[in-house]
Design an enzyme around this catalytic site. Structure first.
Site, short mmCIF file in Angstrom:
data_model
loop_
_atom_site.label_atom_id
_atom_site.label_comp_id
_atom_site.label_asym_id
_atom_site.label_seq_id
_atom_site.Cartn_x
_atom_site.Cartn_y
_atom_site.Cartn_z
N GLN A 84 -6.71 -1.39 1.84
CA GLN A 84 -6.26 -1.30 3.36
C GLN A 84 -6.97 -0.23 3.86
O GLN A 84 -7.25 1.13 3.73
CB GLN A 84 -4.77 -0.57 3.27
N THR A 130 0.50 5.64 -0.36
CA THR A 130 -0.46 6.59 -0.36
C THR A 130 -0.09 7.70 -1.53
O THR A 130 1.04 7.80 -1.94
CB THR A 130 -0.20 7.57 1.02
N PRO A 165 0.88 -1.20 -0.03
CA PRO A 165 -0.29 -0.06 -0.08
C PRO A 165 1.04 1.32 0.04
O PRO A 165 1.79 1.48 0.80
CB PRO A 165 -0.84 -0.12 1.34
N TYR A 180 0.37 4.99 13.19
CA TYR A 180 -1.04 5.48 12.92
C TYR A 180 -2.05 4.81 14.06
O TYR A 180 -1.60 4.41 15.03
CB TYR A 180 -1.65 4.98 11.65
N HIS A 233 3.19 1.75 11.72
CA HIS A 233 3.72 3.23 11.27
C HIS A 233 3.46 4.24 12.37
O HIS A 233 3.44 5.35 11.85
CB HIS A 233 3.51 3.28 9.92
N ARG A 251 -1.53 -5.16 8.99
CA ARG A 251 -0.21 -4.55 8.94
C ARG A 251 0.42 -4.22 10.14
O ARG A 251 -0.24 -3.41 10.89
CB ARG A 251 0.12 -3.42 7.79
N HIS A 267 -4.51 -1.42 8.69
CA HIS A 267 -3.26 -0.75 8.87
C HIS A 267 -3.23 -0.44 10.34
O HIS A 267 -3.71 0.40 11.03
CB HIS A 267 -3.39 0.72 8.16
#
Length: 346
Positions: A106, A31, A29, A154, A152, A202, A149
């Site tokens: 995602q 962005t 994925p 988030y 990272h 993920r 997701h």
């Protein structure tokens, strides 16, 4: 030297109890901010179709946001709610399937504008419901599964990480408590899609604000972290690292995907600078590109079943035919990743 013979393992079919793929390649994925007002148009469908036409085994879309005020802070990121956006995604699915590909969205929440400690339990429950609604829409639209997701830095990962999760209720405190939100999201999605629809999660150690961050520091802690997520209904773990070749823990050559598979017996996806001679952070720090790199260090790990699937990010962003060129041994035709690749996104 990578040859069609040495990459044979990459082009073996993948079969799990809920997902069958033609080969072991996954589009990571990425962005793009190419969906005006959150609506993916025909150009987005064409973008994904091109990768399917060139043999990508599974496409994971760019992050698509759920219906919540804090879910997105970036312009033109695609939505996964509302009639117009969902119709756009229906067209994406149709185009990818027409090209013989498989695709999952995602599903994403970028994170709290303040911090996760400010959310009430009522608001958390509402966010969980929105994830489940998105999962149900994905199934209705004909997607082949979903990816949540949880990496990272988030939202889901903000609950995982002790530095961002300072809650004192059941969502905070111990490592296992910090998995509660994610487990509730996965469980709600499972209830929304039924027992046979694949759910990918993920995860990562690193965060966008801290590349050295660690959720866990030992295999024992990793096992504790994973157990509630498996019990909630995760089918496949997508294990994000900056460099796939780096061991996760001392005393073992296994990377994060290798350890997750070893501990859970679930299929795993590895990712991290696959096919490139520089890691992802070079681009974000300096804007530099990356040359093409041999897959010779990757294939033995796949052959030994350390992990099951290999996600390709920037290499596939730059070159929609990356998979078919690797398969056919046309290495001299590979297009290297560069900042210009982000401008064309062909």
């Amino acid at each position: 030297m990578t040859t069609t013979q040495t990459v044979k393992a990459l082009f073996q079919p993948f079969t799990s109890d809920k997902l069958t793929l033609a080969n072991r390649t996954v589009m990571a994925p990425m962005t793009r901010q190419k969906s005006p007002n959150g609506v993916p148009g025909p150009d987005v469908a064409a973008y994904y179709r091109r990768r399917a036409e060139h043999g990508v085994g599974l496409i994971v879309t760019e992050g698509t946001v759920i219906h919540h005020p804090d879910a997105s802070n970036q312009k033109d990121v695609p939505l996964f709610y509302g009639e117009e956006a969902l119709n756009g995604w229906a067209n994406v699915v149709a185009e990818v399937h027409a090209a013989g590909g498989k695709i999952v969205p995602q599903i994403w929440h970028m994170g709290a504008r303040g911090n996760v400690n400010d959310y009430s339990e009522e608001e958390i429950a509402g966010i969980v419901r929105e994830f489940a609604k998105a999962a149900a829409e994905a199934k209705r639209l004909g997607f082949d599964g979903i990816e949540l997701h949880g990496a990272h830095g988030y939202l889901i990962d903000q609950f995982f990480w002790e530095k961002t999760n300072q809650r004192t209720d059941r969502y905070g405190g111990s490592l296992i408590n910090r998995t509660t939100f994610a487990a509730e999201v996965v469980k709600a999605c499972r209830e929304a899609v039924g027992p046979d629809f694949p759910i990918i999660l993920r995860i990562s150690q690193w965060k966008g604000i801290d590349y050295t961050a660690k959720l866990v520091r030992t295999p024992e802690e990793l096992a504790q972290f994973l157990e509630p997520l498996v019990n909630a209904g995760v089918d496949i773990f997508h294990c994000s690292t900056r460099r796939f070749w780096e061991p996760e823990f001392e005393g073992s050559d296994l990377n994060l995907a290798g350890w997750v598979k070893k501990l859970t017996s679930k299929p795993t996806i590895t990712v991290g600078s696959v096919g490139l001679d520089g890691d992802v952070t070079n681009f974000f720090k300096t804007g530099s590109g990356a040359g093409n790199a041999s897959l010779d260090g990757l294939i033995p790990k796949l052959e030994s079943q350390e992990f099951d699937l290999i996600a390709i990010g920037r290499a596939l962003l730059a070159d929609p035919a990356w998979v078919s060129k690797i398969r056919d041994g046309k290495l001299e035709d590979l297009i290297p990743f560069s900042p210009q690749a982000l401008q064309t996104l062909h």
